[in-house]
Motif scaffolding. Structure first.
Motif, short mmCIF file in Angstrom:
data_model
loop_
_atom_site.label_atom_id
_atom_site.label_comp_id
_atom_site.label_asym_id
_atom_site.label_seq_id
_atom_site.Cartn_x
_atom_site.Cartn_y
_atom_site.Cartn_z
N LEU A 1 0.83 -1.20 0.00
CA LEU A 1 0.00 0.00 0.00
C LEU A 1 0.87 1.26 0.00
CD1 LEU A 1 -2.54 -1.10 2.78
CD2 LEU A 1 -2.65 -1.56 0.32
N MET A 2 0.44 2.25 -0.76
CA MET A 2 1.15 3.53 -0.79
C MET A 2 0.27 4.60 -0.17
SD MET A 2 2.88 5.64 -3.96
CE MET A 2 4.12 4.38 -4.16
N TRP A 3 0.89 5.40 0.70
CA TRP A 3 0.19 6.44 1.42
C TRP A 3 0.78 7.81 1.08
CZ3 TRP A 3 -3.52 4.75 5.06
CH2 TRP A 3 -3.51 3.37 5.30
N GLY A 4 -0.10 8.79 0.94
CA GLY A 4 0.35 10.15 0.67
C GLY A 4 -0.29 11.13 1.64
N ARG A 5 0.39 12.21 1.92
CA ARG A 5 -0.15 13.26 2.76
C ARG A 5 0.56 14.58 2.43
NH1 ARG A 5 2.51 11.70 8.67
NH2 ARG A 5 4.68 12.10 8.07
N GLU A 6 -0.10 15.66 2.70
CA GLU A 6 0.52 16.96 2.48
C GLU A 6 1.35 17.35 3.70
OE1 GLU A 6 -0.59 21.58 1.21
OE2 GLU A 6 -2.19 20.13 1.63
N TYR A 7 2.58 17.76 3.45
CA TYR A 7 3.45 18.22 4.53
C TYR A 7 2.89 19.54 5.07
CZ TYR A 7 7.59 20.15 6.81
OH TYR A 7 8.45 20.69 7.72
N PRO A 8 2.82 19.76 6.39
CA PRO A 8 3.41 18.96 7.47
C PRO A 8 2.36 18.19 8.26
CG PRO A 8 3.13 21.19 8.22
CD PRO A 8 2.46 21.09 6.87
N SER A 9 1.42 17.52 7.62
CA SER A 9 0.41 16.76 8.33
C SER A 9 1.06 15.73 9.25
CB SER A 9 -0.50 16.06 7.33
OG SER A 9 -1.40 15.20 7.99
N ALA A 10 0.46 15.51 10.41
CA ALA A 10 1.04 14.59 11.40
C ALA A 10 0.59 13.15 11.18
CB ALA A 10 0.67 15.03 12.81
N THR A 11 -0.51 12.97 10.45
CA THR A 11 -1.05 11.61 10.28
C THR A 11 -1.36 11.33 8.81
OG1 THR A 11 -3.30 12.40 10.64
CG2 THR A 11 -2.07 11.66 12.59
N TYR A 12 -1.41 10.03 8.51
CA TYR A 12 -1.85 9.58 7.19
C TYR A 12 -3.34 9.27 7.26
CZ TYR A 12 3.03 9.18 5.74
OH TYR A 12 4.33 9.46 5.42
N ASP A 13 -4.01 9.38 6.14
CA ASP A 13 -5.45 9.18 6.05
C ASP A 13 -5.71 8.01 5.11
OD1 ASP A 13 -8.21 9.31 5.54
OD2 ASP A 13 -8.24 11.48 5.78
#
Length: 469
Positions: free
Chosen positions: A64-76
């Motif tokens: 699985l690949m996860w993405g998030r916008e910096y500087p978010s603290a958690t993955y969704d």
């Protein structure tokens, strides 16, 4: 429905959900992103190369690949993408296009944003209940760069009113040049990919590709027509940055224009300029009659210029000759160190009257003092803010068309440690460097108080008088 039955059903659903969530488990293994672009145009798929090793051979696993916008603290989990289903494998690798559509990320993407990505190996899919990666898990980042490179350039100086695409050259050796930047008009803290290619296209022999800087640079392309050259000749550029952005319209310098006889004739030359860094500018301007050498056949490219000589050269470019100069000092241009009998008197008076050059104070012009780099660009700045009488200064040139900070900002930017805010040459230096007319002397210096050489002056004048379209 019976209330008791309803409660039982709710308990069953809750237990099944709990079982589903509990059944998801991280799988041992060393997953990694092996390649990820540093920059990406807005809302395009992200091509990622991945590898994983050391997994248990038994069972079915999901990469699985996860993405998030910096500087978010958690993955969704809404930003999770299933890369691969792995069965009976301990090691695997491949490539995956992370599609932003359908994620939360796509709604927050904007120019300059940074996104972080990581991989997990799980017994469940994104649609199930996978284990979220740790908050400090980052295997790769990408910056959104939707900035198309800004570019301006110059054709060789000419009095012709023809469009630059129909512009011939005065002699066989000349320079087409351009300045481009991938961060034009952006803040100093905004990161962009930088130029990677000028996208040169030509229908003949091409000189070696010039170096490209990380964020901005100058293209200097010198070409010599061989005596056998004939037919149509085209040259244009289409700069591209590291995120594969390029303008819709290439910068065309010459389009299917037949070579004319005068373009094959050698430029004027001097005995001491062969191989010199400023040779092409010296020879071309000499062919146009804008500069001269000495009686012994030399030009002295590394010699210095005086203020009186500079006044002369600028007014020659302005269309004046000895027959059209004033015979006496115009009002406001009376200098105690400029006598009517001096060879430079008329040139100095005309440069003063046109607003190109001023005195140094105390009623003096200081005609025999050396001209500095800061003074040269200041004179050009004065030209840009006046109305030239004619000649090459009054053409559709860099100095007369682009060099006006109230209309268009210069392309290149720099912070020079030796150019103080408020110095008389501060704004002229910004303009001269920003349009590619004057080079810096290092990454951090312009050397405004350093005497300019005759060769340097020729290059600056050539660039300032270059035609734009």
């Amino acid at each position: 429905m019976n209330k008791k039955v309803f409660i039982v059903l709710l308990l069953v659903v809750f237990m099944l959900a709990q079982f589903s969530m509990a059944s998801a488990a991280a799988v041992s293994g060393d997953a990694s992103i092996t390649s990820i672009p540093a920059f990406l145009p807005l809302k395009q798929n992200l091509d990622v190369e991945w590898a994983v090793s050391g997994m248990p051979a038994a069972g079915t696993k999901y990469l699985l690949m996860w993405g998030r916008e910096y500087p978010s603290a958690t993955y969704d989990v809404a930003d999770c993408k299933q890369v691969e289903m792995l069965t009976g494998l301990t090691d695997a690798s491949g490539a995956f296009a992370y599609d932003f559509i359908g994620t939360n990320i796509v709604f927050s993407m904007s120019d300059g944003d940074v996104f972080e990505f990581t991989l997990t190996v799980d017994t469940d899919t994104c649609a199930g209940a996978p284990v979220l990666p740790a908050g400090n898990s980052v295997m790769g980042t990408v910056t959104i760069d939707n900035q198309t490179p800004a570019v301006w350039g110059g054709n060789p100086p000419s009095l012709s009113a023809a469009n630059v695409m129909d512009h011939t050259v005065a002699c066989n050796t000349f320079e087409y040049w351009a300045v481009a930047s991938d961060r034009y008009g952006l803040g100093a803290d905004e990161t962009y990919s930088g130029l990677v290619s000028w996208g040169e296209t030509i229908n003949g022999t091409f000189a070696p590709t010039p170096p490209i800087g990380k964020a901005q640079d100058t293209l200097s392309w010198v070409y010599t027509f061989p005596s056998t050259a004939s037919g149509q000749w085209t040259f244009y550029i289409h700069p591209k940055d590291g995120a594969n952005n390029s303008g819709l319209i290439p910068k065309i310098y010459r389009l299917t224009l037949p070579i004319e006889p005068q373009e094959l004739e050698d430029c004027a030359t001097f005995s001491d300029v062969s191989g010199h860094a400023d040779e092409v500018y010296i020879r071309y301007l000499a062919t146009l009659g804008l500069i001269n050498g000495f009686a012994d056949g030399t030009f002295g490219p590394d010699a210095t210029l005086t203020r009186a000589e500079a006044a002369t050269l600028f007014e020659i470019s302005n269309g004046y000759d000895t027959t059209s100069l004033p015979a006496s000092a115009p009002a406001g241009c009376e200098f105690t160190d400029v006598a009517a009998s001096d060879w430079f008197a008329g040139w100095v008076w005309q440069a003063c009257a046109d607003g190109f050059m001023n005195g140094v104070g105390g009623g003096l012009f200081d005609p025999n003092n050396l001209l500095t780099r800061g003074q040269v660009v200041t004179i050009m700045n004065n030209v840009a803010n006046t109305t030239p009488s004619g000649g090459y200064l009054n053409t559709n040139s860099i100095v007369n068309n682009l060099w006006n900070h109230f209309i268009i900002k210069p392309i290149l930017t720099a912070s020079f440690t030796d150019v103080a805010v408020g110095a008389y040459y501060a704004e002229p230096v910004i303009q001269a460097y920003g349009w590619g007319v004057a080079d810096a002397t290092s990454d951090t210096t312009f050397s405004p108080d350093q005497p300019v050489t005759r060769g340097e002056f020729a290059k600056m004048l050539y660039r300032a008088l270059s035609r734009v379209g």
